[in-house]
Design a protein around this motif. Structure first.
Motif, PDB file in Angstrom:
ATOM      1  N   ASP A 185     119.581 -30.429  42.067  1.00 35.74           N
ATOM      2  CA  ASP A 185     120.702 -29.899  42.445  1.00 35.74           C
ATOM      3  C   ASP A 185     121.615 -30.549  43.209  1.00 35.74           C
ATOM      4  OD1 ASP A 185     122.299 -27.686  44.413  1.00 35.74           O
ATOM      5  OD2 ASP A 185     120.650 -26.842  45.018  1.00 35.74           O
ATOM      6  N   ILE A 186     122.815 -31.077  43.311  1.00 36.01           N
ATOM      7  CA  ILE A 186     123.655 -31.844  43.680  1.00 36.01           C
ATOM      8  C   ILE A 186     123.930 -30.643  45.413  1.00 36.01           C
ATOM      9  CG2 ILE A 186     124.720 -32.986  41.542  1.00 36.01           C
ATOM     10  CD1 ILE A 186     126.929 -31.869  42.457  1.00 36.01           C
ATOM     11  N   PHE A 187     123.921 -29.406  45.811  1.00 35.33           N
ATOM     12  CA  PHE A 187     124.182 -28.970  46.734  1.00 35.33           C
ATOM     13  C   PHE A 187     123.108 -29.421  47.659  1.00 35.33           C
ATOM     14  CE2 PHE A 187     127.546 -27.424  43.969  1.00 35.33           C
ATOM     15  CZ  PHE A 187     128.385 -27.321  44.856  1.00 35.33           C
ATOM     16  N   SER A 188     122.151 -29.796  47.049  1.00 32.90           N
ATOM     17  CA  SER A 188     120.818 -30.102  48.298  1.00 32.90           C
ATOM     18  C   SER A 188     120.599 -31.434  48.774  1.00 32.90           C
ATOM     19  CB  SER A 188     119.762 -29.144  47.772  1.00 32.90           C
ATOM     20  OG  SER A 188     119.390 -29.982  46.744  1.00 32.90           O
ATOM     21  N   LEU A 189     121.581 -32.345  47.967  1.00 34.34           N
ATOM     22  CA  LEU A 189     121.369 -34.312  47.943  1.00 34.34           C
ATOM     23  C   LEU A 189     121.806 -34.440  49.521  1.00 34.34           C
ATOM     24  CD1 LEU A 189     122.271 -35.048  44.506  1.00 34.34           C
ATOM     25  CD2 LEU A 189     120.117 -34.880  45.578  1.00 34.34           C
ATOM     26  N   ASP A 190     121.673 -35.626  49.577  1.00 35.36           N
ATOM     27  CA  ASP A 190     122.102 -36.599  50.034  1.00 35.36           C
ATOM     28  C   ASP A 190     123.297 -37.109  49.979  1.00 35.36           C
ATOM     29  OD1 ASP A 190     123.186 -38.811  51.450  1.00 35.36           O
ATOM     30  OD2 ASP A 190     121.394 -39.301  52.448  1.00 35.36           O
ATOM     31  N   PRO A 191     124.700 -36.835  49.872  1.00 37.46           N
ATOM     32  CA  PRO A 191     125.791 -37.377  48.867  1.00 37.46           C
ATOM     33  C   PRO A 191     126.023 -38.575  48.769  1.00 37.46           C
ATOM     34  CG  PRO A 191     126.958 -36.134  51.358  1.00 37.46           C
ATOM     35  CD  PRO A 191     124.995 -35.792  51.058  1.00 37.46           C
ATOM     36  N   PHE A 192     125.011 -39.842  49.669  1.00 42.84           N
ATOM     37  CA  PHE A 192     124.647 -41.634  48.841  1.00 42.84           C
ATOM     38  C   PHE A 192     123.808 -40.882  47.947  1.00 42.84           C
ATOM     39  CE2 PHE A 192     126.545 -41.985  53.548  1.00 42.84           C
ATOM     40  CZ  PHE A 192     127.588 -42.960  53.006  1.00 42.84           C
ATOM     41  N   ASP A 193     123.405 -40.194  47.542  1.00 40.58           N
ATOM     42  CA  ASP A 193     122.993 -40.354  46.310  1.00 40.58           C
ATOM     43  C   ASP A 193     122.962 -39.475  45.194  1.00 40.58           C
ATOM     44  OD1 ASP A 193     120.633 -41.565  47.984  1.00 40.58           O
ATOM     45  OD2 ASP A 193     119.585 -39.418  48.701  1.00 40.58           O
ATOM     46  N   LEU A 194     124.589 -39.238  44.844  1.00 43.20           N
ATOM     47  CA  LEU A 194     125.198 -38.216  43.905  1.00 43.20           C
ATOM     48  C   LEU A 194     124.564 -39.154  42.563  1.00 43.20           C
ATOM     49  CD1 LEU A 194     127.597 -36.763  45.637  1.00 43.20           C
ATOM     50  CD2 LEU A 194     126.574 -35.381  44.457  1.00 43.20           C
TER      51      LEU A 194
ATOM     52  N   SER B  10     134.323 -46.856  35.474  1.00 46.44           N
ATOM     53  CA  SER B  10     133.547 -45.924  35.391  1.00 46.44           C
ATOM     54  C   SER B  10     133.784 -45.006  34.877  1.00 46.44           C
ATOM     55  CB  SER B  10     132.315 -46.197  36.142  1.00 46.44           C
ATOM     56  OG  SER B  10     131.406 -45.026  36.135  1.00 46.44           O
ATOM     57  N   PHE B  11     133.745 -43.397  33.936  1.00 47.26           N
ATOM     58  CA  PHE B  11     133.642 -42.738  33.615  1.00 47.26           C
ATOM     59  C   PHE B  11     132.507 -41.596  34.130  1.00 47.26           C
ATOM     60  CE2 PHE B  11     132.070 -44.428  29.915  1.00 47.26           C
ATOM     61  CZ  PHE B  11     130.139 -43.179  29.070  1.00 47.26           C
ATOM     62  N   ASP B  12     131.608 -42.559  35.018  1.00 44.53           N
ATOM     63  CA  ASP B  12     130.835 -41.641  35.710  1.00 44.53           C
ATOM     64  C   ASP B  12     131.269 -40.124  36.396  1.00 44.53           C
ATOM     65  OD1 ASP B  12     128.247 -39.848  36.916  1.00 44.53           O
ATOM     66  OD2 ASP B  12     127.230 -41.803  36.499  1.00 44.53           O
ATOM     67  N   PRO B  13     131.533 -39.109  36.347  1.00 46.73           N
ATOM     68  CA  PRO B  13     131.765 -38.337  37.764  1.00 46.73           C
ATOM     69  C   PRO B  13     131.212 -38.215  39.092  1.00 46.73           C
ATOM     70  CG  PRO B  13     131.288 -36.996  36.226  1.00 46.73           C
ATOM     71  CD  PRO B  13     131.259 -38.281  35.113  1.00 46.73           C
ATOM     72  N   PHE B  14     129.644 -38.814  38.954  1.00 49.86           N
ATOM     73  CA  PHE B  14     128.983 -38.431  40.404  1.00 49.86           C
ATOM     74  C   PHE B  14     129.349 -39.765  41.091  1.00 49.86           C
ATOM     75  CE2 PHE B  14     126.902 -35.899  36.614  1.00 49.86           C
ATOM     76  CZ  PHE B  14     127.285 -34.499  37.199  1.00 49.86           C
ATOM     77  N   ILE B  15     128.997 -40.845  40.488  1.00 53.08           N
ATOM     78  CA  ILE B  15     129.936 -41.949  41.112  1.00 53.08           C
ATOM     79  C   ILE B  15     131.539 -41.243  42.410  1.00 53.08           C
ATOM     80  CG2 ILE B  15     130.231 -44.527  41.227  1.00 53.08           C
ATOM     81  CD1 ILE B  15     128.555 -44.910  38.766  1.00 53.08           C
ATOM     82  N   ALA B  16     132.212 -41.448  41.877  1.00 53.29           N
ATOM     83  CA  ALA B  16     133.255 -40.891  42.423  1.00 53.29           C
ATOM     84  C   ALA B  16     133.836 -39.515  42.506  1.00 53.29           C
ATOM     85  CB  ALA B  16     134.944 -40.778  40.670  1.00 53.29           C
ATOM     86  N   MET B  17     132.397 -38.694  42.727  1.00 56.97           N
ATOM     87  CA  MET B  17     132.308 -36.836  43.580  1.00 56.97           C
ATOM     88  C   MET B  17     131.153 -38.500  45.312  1.00 56.97           C
ATOM     89  SD  MET B  17     130.780 -34.240  41.373  1.00 56.97           S
ATOM     90  CE  MET B  17     131.498 -33.336  40.128  1.00 56.97           C
ATOM     91  N   GLU B  18     130.580 -39.070  44.997  1.00 55.63           N
ATOM     92  CA  GLU B  18     130.266 -39.819  45.896  1.00 55.63           C
ATOM     93  C   GLU B  18     131.293 -40.556  46.998  1.00 55.63           C
ATOM     94  OE1 GLU B  18     127.305 -43.528  47.068  1.00 55.63           O
ATOM     95  OE2 GLU B  18     126.216 -42.254  44.888  1.00 55.63           O
TER      96      GLU B  18
END
Length: 271
Positions: free
Chosen positions: A243-252, A175-183
């Motif tokens: 706001d990704i800085f307020s998320l549980d990382p598993f929801d990124l 995947s090219f989705d960076p948010f999955i890789a960040m998670e």
């Protein structure tokens, strides 16, 4: 090579130093042999795609004319061979700031961690793959053994050794989705409740944001024009739906892009 140096350049070369670790391929170059299915050493260390002297000459020649050299290296011998080639280029050409990088970096010998900073080589990770589960448990770890497997996708070790960490997608392999890789880079797990792969190698959210913004711009020689929102830079940015800085990382992975701006101009808006 610079059609438009801010937007379109052809000033990099990609070299494949090896293949992949996972069974049954075993085409990644290893310092020590692969194990068999029963955990016994074999004579197979994976193929060498280049004689070292030849790789040294190719990398040095590309480096001398100002090209970024981007080397695919997955096994620990492939990574060491790439670092050795960059070291040879530095000896011959001096330090030219060409933003050389090694991509994938699935397995690295700890002796090579400090060499990234010493040689100015960027660590280009695809941390979407840094996750526990059947794939790594069945196709990777049994053929490496527990000692080597401690250094699979060793992102934190490289960060702590001073390497610049960049995030890449390896699209269209993944995947090219960076948010999955960040998670995955933070949790080292595919999803909440599933096993983590070496959680001691996890990165922070700030590390991952930097990897996909200012560090990525640095890798592309564009840090003076983009990669951060600052006076004097282009207005390149995205607007997120949370706001990704307020998320549980598993929801990124649920993060969506609401709008995209390029050079201050909106080029995408969520319907």
């Amino acid at each position: 090579w610079a059609v438009d140096p801010d937007f379109l350049r052809a000033d990099a070369v990609k070299i494949f130093a090896d293949g992949v670790i996972e069974y049954p391929s075993h085409t990644a170059a290893m310092l020590e042999p692969y194990l068999d299915a029963q955990g016994r050493p074999t004579s197979d260390r994976g193929p060498s795609y280049f004689v070292q002297d030849n790789l040294d000459k190719i990398v040095a020649a590309a480096d001398a004319v100002g090209l970024t050299v981007h080397i695919h290296a997955i096994g620990d011998r492939g990574v060491r061979s790439a670092l050795d080639a960059f070291a040879a280029a530095r000896r011959g050409n001096g330090t030219l700031d060409n933003r050389d990088q090694i991509a994938h970096l699935e397995l690295i010998n700890p002796a090579d961690f400090p060499r990234f900073k010493q040689l100015g080589v960027i660590a280009n990770f695809q941390l979407l793959w840094a996750q526990g589960g059947d794939y790594v448990d069945q196709a990777t770890i049994p053929y490496l053994g527990p000692e080597r497997s401690r250094y699979l996708y060793p992102a934190r070790s490289l960060r702590d050794a001073g390497a610049i960490i960049v995030g890449g997608s390896d699209w269209g392999v993944s995947s090219f989705d960076p948010f999955i890789a960040m998670e995955h880079g933070i949790t080292r797990s595919e999803h909440r409740g599933l096993p983590a792969l070496l959680p001691e190698q996890s990165l922070t959210l700030q590390d991952m944001v930097d990897a996909y913004t200012i560090n990525a711009a640095f890798a592309l020689k564009q840090e003076r024009t983009t990669g951060s929102i600052e006076v004097g830079k282009r207005g390149d940015f995205i607007v997120l739906d949370r706001d990704i800085f307020s998320l549980d990382p598993f929801d990124l992975h649920d993060t969506r892009v609401a709008a995209t701006y390029l050079d201050g101009r909106e080029v995408y808006a969520m319907n």
